[in-house]
Write an enzyme that holds these catalytic residues in place. Structure first.
Site, PDB file in Angstrom:
ATOM      1  N   CYS A 153      44.054  -0.449  20.330  1.00 22.29           N
ATOM      2  CA  CYS A 153      45.212  -1.159  19.917  1.00 22.29           C
ATOM      3  C   CYS A 153      45.675  -1.034  18.255  1.00 22.29           C
ATOM      4  CB  CYS A 153      45.043  -2.972  20.375  1.00 22.29           C
ATOM      5  SG  CYS A 153      44.780  -3.143  21.672  1.00 22.29           S
TER       6      CYS A 153
ATOM      7  N   HIS B 298      37.847  -1.072  20.830  1.00 22.58           N
ATOM      8  CA  HIS B 298      38.816  -2.222  19.911  1.00 22.58           C
ATOM      9  C   HIS B 298      39.103  -1.578  18.508  1.00 22.58           C
ATOM     10  CE1 HIS B 298      38.568  -5.477  22.991  1.00 22.58           C
ATOM     11  NE2 HIS B 298      36.924  -5.622  22.653  1.00 22.58           N
TER      12      HIS B 298
END
Length: 832
Positions: free
Chosen positions: A465, A416
């Site tokens: 991301c 993440h």
């Protein structure tokens, strides 16, 4: 099907089938689902077969339903048999209808193979017989195959190869045919050992099928970087198996008759031999010496892992510097026309098992495959899974210790992440929900610290991301980067977009790594290589318009990952770098434990990642009076949080270790220890031995405590709290001078609703579905099978999955794998 077998089987008329079999086929066709009944069969025969059926024929078959025991299907089959329809034609029609029950009924056989062919290893020039006998002989026919090809004239129960040669090596199988059915024998492996023109010598007069080593390994004198190839050949029945040893300890990837190391280092020096065995006997090859020249001082550096010894080693290292050009004559000329590195080091982090956020799947495979590729490029690699914030910060600290002037430094992160004000943040597994910059590591600040080391090349590959974190309103502190021409950022996705990973059964990559790994070994400028990866990603329909690689670079020189290493100086920093890296990759040595009952077990170790280790136990000696014997490991430190239900398994996959199973010895019990960075003291555990004597109901047991020190990354103490809480939060502003080659795209991740997470530590978990409505995209052009994508973007309304299930990836022996891959092909392309 071809040759006499096809002519024999193809000419068998349907009317020759036994009446019970015809009755069973009729019942299946009478009650078949639409599209698979007798009318569909009749239509298929009439339009594609040589037998013609009139409307009157079909009407007569249909009227059979009016009779008490009438069957339209029975009538049709009898009619087809009377008009010369063959069994093989009926099978083809049923295959076209996809009537699996009827096909299974036809393939059911009363044939029973009573003698199976044996695997064996023989000498070139001998006579070899492979035997397959079935009940009903001579009323059955035989056809031998080598792999998927028919063996010419292989139509008898015995396949005789006289004389046999090395080209006959391979896997053999026999198909036994009757009039209407067939079965396959088991696979038999044939190894042919070639003595390269020498006489059989001592092999003359040996009992048939006796285990004997006929090709002995030879001593080797090598230099650092050469390839080591050791060969041992044996004959015998059952077929011999191999296990290579160095200095008395088994080699993890030494289970073949040839042991190979593509690029040797001084650590590969030692005494080698091969243990050859089968189910009946065993032998050891002769012991030979492998000497690694060039690098006696490097040998000392890796042997002495105490920093206090650096002053002693330093003069030796400097003395050897003068000999470098003489020992590596082509390096100086090579450096005149291409860049060189003083060393190459990489830190790879894959975060998956988040405590408060969606679980990820692909980072484990991504880190593992990238590790193997970078090692081929001579990188010193530290690969870590599932790190907390303090562990990530300490890991970066240790990584910075490996850097020095002219070193190529590479940081890869999968997990993440997010991007605010042009700065990228990596999210640890213990980050709160929601997280902010204070809980994460800023990549740009790591770059600043790398620049202070005067590195020759700084590469960042960020597979995460880059969406804006709406919960983080921290204004970054201006902290300008140095203006250098050695920085490359490879972002898996564009600014403001998400990154994808493939969700499917088994193991899979993230989209970025799927394309990067195919080009990483190419000898090209790093920015050119990444440009080509971006073009490859752009051709994938699955992510088109959703994810595109973005490259930012200030690189003005032609630097590549394949650039050679030229150590021009022998500073204390370079010595410390080697010692630090060596400490993080030191495995416990394999050992043998003797128990009072006379049982001897082998305790071995293998590294899957720098913080993941496999322990395996194997019984190597057992007194004949003991009938049952089992050794397992237990009583691990609470720091490691080892689940007893996932320990001491019969296969590595059952423990969650899918990636190194092919390199581990077979027939052991395996235990996977993850998160070794959490180990505070020495790794101490207990080896328990359970055994039984005949006629005694009570089970006996013995226990031995084993201390293996601090393996792998545990030596570096990453569990300690970091010194400065704000160490990595200070970030540079976003107004850097990097050129952006790709425009931002918006992306989503996909996840199948039926997918479940695995209970294995370190193995993939399903990702949470993004809140937006998502339409499943087309199949990826790079693979015909349908794939599903999942996002590495944080979802705030995440709830942890409850149900867990394993996602096994099979590892099979060669014969089992061949049977799986080839038997269907032999059955349907060559069936009677």
């Amino acid at each position: 099907m071809s040759g006499p077998v096809r002519s024999m089987v193809g000419s068998v008329p349907l009317s020759r089938l036994a009446e019970p079999l015809l009755r069973r086929l009729s019942e299946l066709l009478d009650r078949a689902a639409p599209g698979k009944g007798w009318r569909d069969l009749a239509q298929r025969v009439g339009s594609h077969g040589r037998v013609r059926l009139s409307p009157l024929d079909l009407e007569q078959c249909s009227l059979k339903v009016l009779e008490p025991e009438g069957s339209p299907s029975w009538s049709l089959l009898k009619l087809l048999g009377d008009r010369g329809c063959t069994v093989v034609e009926l099978v083809e029609f049923l295959q076209a209808l996809e009537h699996t029950e009827a096909l299974q009924c036809l393939s059911h056989s009363g044939i029973k193979i009573v003698v199976q062919p044996d695997s064996q290893a023989v000498l070139s020039g001998q006579v070899v017989k492979l035997c397959c006998w079935a009940t009903g002989h001579p009323f059955v026919q035989y056809q031998w195959f080598k792999q998927e090809k028919e063996v010419p004239h292989g139509n008898s129960p015995e396949l005789v190869l006289n004389p046999v040669n090395v080209n006959d090596s391979g896997f053999y199988i026999c198909r036994v045919n009757s009039e209407s059915s067939f079965v396959f024998s088991q696979w038999a492996e044939l190894e042919v050992c070639d003595l390269k023109g020498t006489s059989h010598g001592s092999l003359v007069g040996l009992p048939e099928n006796k285990l004997h080593i006929c090709v002995q390994p030879q001593p080797q004198n090598l230099t650092v970087g050469d390839a080591l190839v050791l060969e041992c050949g044996a004959v015998g029945n059952p077929i011999p198996r191999y296990q290579w040893f160095r200095n008395g300890f088994p080699l993890a990837n030494g289970s073949k008759n040839v042991y190979m190391v593509t690029h040797v280092n001084v650590e590969h020096q030692g005494t080698y031999w091969c243990h050859v065995f089968n189910d009946q006997e065993d032998q050891d090859s002769k012991k030979i010496e492998v000497v690694i020249a060039w690098g006696c001082v490097y040998y000392l550096v890796e042997r002495y892992a105490e920093a206090s010894l650096l002053p002693v080693i330093q003069p030796l290292f400097e003395a050897e510097e003068d000999l470098t050009d003489l020992q590596r004559p082509g390096l100086q000329e090579q450096s005149n026309h291409r860049s060189v590195a003083t060393d190459k080091v990489a830190l790879l982090i894959g975060n998956m098992s988040y405590w408060n956020h969606p679980q990820l799947k692909a980072p484990m495979v991504d880190v593992y495959e990238l590790t193997n590729l970078l090692r081929q490029l001579d990188f010193k690699v530290v690969s870590l899974l599932d790190l907390t914030e303090s562990e990530m910060r300490n890991a970066v600290d240790e990584f910075l210790l490996l850097l020095d002037k002219g070193v190529y430094g590479l940081l890869y992160y999968a997990g993440h992440g997010y991007e605010n004000y042009g700065n990228s943040f990596m999210v640890p597994i213990d980050a709160p929900n929601p997280y902010r910059s204070a809980n994460c590591l800023c990549v740009q600040n790591i770059l600043k610290l790398m620049q202070e080391k005067e590195t020759g090349l700084n590469i960042f590959l960020l597979d995460m991301c880059r969406k804006r974190n709406e919960y983080d309103d921290t204004i970054p502190i201006l902290d300008a980067l140095k203006v250098t021409a050695n920085i490359v950022f490879g972002y898996a996705t564009c600014q403001g977009a998400e990154a994808f990973e493939i969700q499917q059964l088994g193991l899979a990559n993230g989209i970025f790594m799927k394309f990067l790994k195919d080009r990483l070994l190419e000898d090209k400028k790093i920015t050119v290589l990444l440009d080509e990866v971006a073009e490859d990603m752009g051709k994938c329909h699955l992510t088109k318009g959703k994810q595109a690689l973005e490259i930012r670079s200030s690189l003005s020189e032609k630097r590549a990952l394949t650039d050679p290493i030229q150590q021009t100086t022998a500073s204390a920093e370079s010595l410390a770098r080697n010692l630090q890296w060596a400490k993080a990759h030191e495995l416990p040595e394999s050992m043998y434990l003797e128990f009072k009952c006379g049982v001897q077990i082998q305790l071995g170790f293998a590294a899957e990642f720098s913080n993941v280790m496999i322990i395996y136990t194997r019984i190597v000696k057992k007194p004949p009076e003991i009938v049952v014997c089992r050794a397992y490991v237990t009583d691990f430190a609470l720091d490691l949080d080892v689940d007893p239900k996932e320990a001491n398994k019969g296969t590595p996959e059952e423990t969650g270790s899918y990636l190194v199973s092919k390199d581990l010895p077979k027939h052991c019990l395996y235990t996977r220890l993850s998160s070794l960075q959490k180990l505070r003291e020495h790794l101490i555990f207990t080896v328990c031995l359970h055994y039984e004597y005949p006629g005694i109901e009570d089970k006996m047991d013995e226990r031995k405590e084993v201390n293996v020190g601090k393996p792998l990354i545990a030596k570096l103490g990453l569990h300690h709290g970091f010194k400065n809480n704000n160490y990595f939060q200070t970030c540079c502003m976003a107004n850097d001078s990097f050129h952006v080659d790709s425009s931002p795209l918006t992306t989503k991740y996909y996840i199948p609703s039926h997918h479940q997470t695995t209970s294995c530590p370190g193995i993939y978990h399903p990702n949470h579905i993004c809140s937006d409505s998502i339409r499943q995209p087309e199949a990826c052009s790079c693979n015909r099978s349908s794939r599903i994508l999942a996002s590495r973007h944080e979802v705030q309304n995440y709830s942890s999955p409850v149900e867990k299930s394993n996602v096994p990836v099979e590892t099979t022996d060669d014969t089992v794998e061949l049977e799986f891959l080839l038997s269907d092909n032999l059955r349907f392309s060559k069936q009677p």
